[in-house]
Each structure stands twice: as structure tokens, then as C-alpha cells.
Write an enzyme that holds these catalytic residues in place. Structure first.
Site, short mmCIF file in Angstrom:
data_model
loop_
_atom_site.label_atom_id
_atom_site.label_comp_id
_atom_site.label_asym_id
_atom_site.label_seq_id
_atom_site.Cartn_x
_atom_site.Cartn_y
_atom_site.Cartn_z
N CYS A 166 17.29 5.29 1.82
CA CYS A 166 15.92 4.70 1.97
C CYS A 166 15.09 5.20 0.82
O CYS A 166 14.85 6.25 0.64
CB CYS A 166 15.45 5.22 3.43
N CYS A 168 -6.57 -2.88 8.22
CA CYS A 168 -5.24 -3.35 7.80
C CYS A 168 -4.77 -4.68 8.19
O CYS A 168 -3.57 -4.87 8.21
CB CYS A 168 -4.31 -2.18 8.63
#
Length: 390
Positions: free
Chosen positions: A127, A347
Site C-alpha cells: 500500500c 470535504c
């Protein structure tokens, strides 16, 4: 041949003729058969799981085109409301800096993010988004979780706290000495700050040798399990810097949707902090009291009981950081208030633009916006904006 000119909201490249092309970057060209010829802004995705893993949508973009994508998302949302303003350079978090993430584990032994537009899990072997401290727990967790014999999918909430990684596992309840020993061995071997479990009745802590905290504004704040936290330290720093620039040096500021105190503990002067989450506001109060900061906290649902115009007019500045839905109920009162300056952290460019239009119609000017890319290679777009009373 046709050229990709921009990236759409969901991450597809948009060609000159209007076609949407998955995994195309600005500057790529399309042949008659639809084949993509990479351009200057098309990079080789670094992760073997891309594009199957839903954790990233834009690993094929370089930083310049990802920055342009964030700016375009915000500009497009503003244009839909008939607004425009200065949009500054995007602040991007580097790879491997995510300090907060939710992974999933299934009874088949897979642990990772869900696949794009699917419930299927991607068994993580690498990742490039997670902080190394979080990714280092993937294999150890895969060894620990079968001990509990889960019959359904588990959610694993990981946060990098001051004392180490905070782990909350939902969907299973440990019982018996064997489970207790397995938890203790795992926690000691990997320097876990806390491990808690939630079977639907609330988190129950099974390991916490020292009280878990997160440092905000240079002050340690008690960290509830799975609490909301800005996704990266770099993103948090960019948002705090923008907010402080926006409001200047007020004598008294209202911090609305204050959470754990990301902004309240970084602001000058006196601060009134309102938050609907009980655990979060209690943590903020404890952190402020310990640091002897002049922060007055109130547990208040700002959707059901927003501050009135009369209450708002007591403040020299207002900071607000609402959830994705925005702050429509609070914005109506703010638009009618006489607060000199407002810093709005969002956001969701769409709900922000809706609220910004109400503010501007109420007599405020939208001075500037700073895009912030905390979710590396994601379509998720954050921003900080400044409004001033005209």
C-alpha cells in the site's frame, strides 16, 4: 486522434470530443480503436493493486495533473452556483502518510480495502497510501483475527496516535483466557497503543497500558476509539495554516463542528468550541484544561440547534468544519450575522459551493480557497476558504 484535456469528478479522463475514458490523464491521446497513448502527465501506477483496489482512483496521474483535478473540482462546483474566486495552489500529502484508515477482514482471511464499486475485498500485499506504521500491522492482524473465529466481515479502524497505533475492531467480541492472551501477545509484540472491540454496543477496551492521546495544536488530547482525525499530518498542517491566515488575530473565535480541537487548540485568543459528538467535545475540554487554554466547550448539535445570529455577532471570527453534507442550518444564521471574517473548511466542494452562495447572497465575499489533497490519488477533495463581510 483525440486528446484528453481534463479529469472528470469520478476520475475518468475527458477527451476533446466529450468521451469519458477510464485511467486516462491530461495530455494522453486516443487512437481510433480507443487505445491510450500516455502523455507527459501519465505516470505508471506504483501499486500492484491499482486499479482494482478502491483505495485509489488516480494513481495514473502525476502531481501536477492531480493538483489540477482538485482545482477543477472546486472551480466547477463554484461555477454551478454562479461563483468564482482565487483558487491557490493545491497542498498535497505525500505517499504513505495516511494515519487514519478503515480496513476490512472477511472469514476467508482477506484483509484490505474493498474493490472499486464492489464489496469484494482486496487482500493487501502493498500500500502506497497508508503510513508504514499502519501497513506493518496487516500481516500480524491476519494472524490474530482467525483466533476469534469471525462469521462475518469485520471492520478495522486504525489510527496512528501519540503512543502508537490505536486499533478498533467491530463485529466480534473476545471472550475467555485464550482470546485475552492472544490480544496481549499481539499488542506487546507490535507496540499497540490500544486495542478495543465493538460488537454493536460501543467500544470495549481490551488493551491500553497508557492513556491514548493525539497531539493537536501542540497539545495532547485524549483520543476516543475510531475518532475523526484529519487523514494526514501534512493535510492537517495545511488546513490549520489556511485557517489561521484567514482569521488573523481575533480576540474571540467560534469553532463550530470543533471535533477533538484540530483548529480550536491552534487558534489565538479565546475560543468557543461547539461539537455534537459527546466523546469528542469531552476530549477537547480535557485537552484544553490540561494545556490551560482559554477554550469554552459546549456539547451542541449544530444541525438541530445552530448558533443564532445574535450569538454569532459576539465573535470576531468563526471557523467551521462541517461533515460532507455541509452546514445549511448554521449557514443561514451566519449569512445574516455581522462576523467580520469566516474560515470554512470543507470535504465536499458541492455542499461548500451551495453554502458559499448563501453566504455571498448575505453580503459576504469569498476571498480565496486553498485545495488540500489528503487522500493520496483519490477523487476526495478538501479545501479551506476565507469569507469576509463586505
Amino acid at each position: 486522434m483525440t486528446t484528453i484535456i481534463r479529469v472528470a469528478a469520478r476520475g475518468e479522463g475527458v477527451a476533446e470530443d466529450g468521451r469519458h475514458v477510464p485511467f486516462a490523464a491530461p495530455g494522453d491521446t486516443l487512437g481510433p480503436d480507443g487505445a491510450i497513448t500516455p502523455g507527459l502527465h501519465h505516470q505508471s501506477p506504483p501499486c500492484r493493486h491499482f486499479p482494482t483496489c478502491g483505495g485509489c482512483q488516480l494513481q495514473h496521474l502525476d502531481d501536477e495533473s492531480w493538483s489540477a483535478f482538485l482545482t477543477d473540482r472546486i472551480a466547477g462546483a463554484l461555477a454551478a452556483q454562479g461563483l468564482s474566486t482565487e483558487i491557490r495552489a493545491a497542498q498535497l500529502s505525500p505517499p504513505r502518510t495516511r494515519r487514519r484508515a478503515t480496513l476490512h477482514y472477511d472469514p476467508a482471511g482477506r484483509l484490505g480495502f474493498a474493490a472499486e464499486k464492489s464489496h469484494q475485498l482486496i487482500d493487501l500485499h502493498e500500500c502506497h497510501v497508508l503510513a508504514p506504521e499502519l501497513f506493518a500491522l496487516v500481516r500480524p492482524l491476519k494472524r490474530l483475527l482467525p483466533v476469534f473465529k469471525p462469521k462475518c466481515r469485520l471492520d478495522l479502524h486504525l489510527i496512528l496516535a501519540d503512543q502508537g497505533v490505536d486499533v478498533l475492531i467491530t463485529g466480534v467480541t473476545p471472550s475467555g483466557l485464550a482470546h485475552a492472551d492472544a490480544i496481549a501477545d499481539f499488542a506487546q509484540a507490535h507496540r499497540i497503543a490500544r486495542i478495543a472491540f465493538d460488537d454493536g454496543l460501543g467500544p470495549e477496551t481490551h488493551w491500553e497500558p497508557d492513556a491514548v492521546t493525539i497531539t493537536l495544536g501542540g497539545k495532547p488530547v485524549p483520543l476516543p476509539p475510531a475518532a475523526f482525525l484529519q487523514a494526514t499530518r501534512e493535510g492537517e498542517a495545511a488546513l490549520v495554516a489556511a485557517v489561521r491566515e484567514a482569521i488573523g488575530s481575533p480576540r474571540i473565535t467560534a469553532d463550530l463542528f470543533a471535533g477533538l480541537g484540530t483548529f480550536a487548540l491552534s487558534l489565538p485568543g479565546r475560543v468557543y468550541a461547539a461539537e455534537g459528538g459527546r466523546d469528542a467535545i469531552l476530549s477537547l475540554k480535557a485537552g484544553a484544561d490540561r494545556a490551560q487554554r482559554l477554550v469554552f466547550t459546549e456539547h451542541r448539535d449544530l444541525y438541530r440547534r445552530p448558533l443564532t445570529t445574535a450569538e454569532l455577532d459576539r465573535f470576531d471570527a468563526v471557523v467551521l468544519d462541517p461533515p460532507r453534507a455541509g452546514a445549511r442550518e448554521q449557514i443561514d444564521a451566519l449569512a445574516a450575522a455581522r462576523v467580520p471574517v469566516i474560515a470554512y473548511v470543507s470535504c465536499n466542494p458541492s455542499s461548500f459551493a451551495r453554502d458559499a452562495k448563501i453566504m455571498c447572497e448575505g453580503g459576504y465575499r469569498l476571498d480565496w480557497i486553498v485545495p488540500v489533497g489528503q487522500f493520496r490519488w483519490s477523487t476526495h477533495t478538501e479545501l479551506a476558504a476565507r469569507f469576509s463581510r463586505q
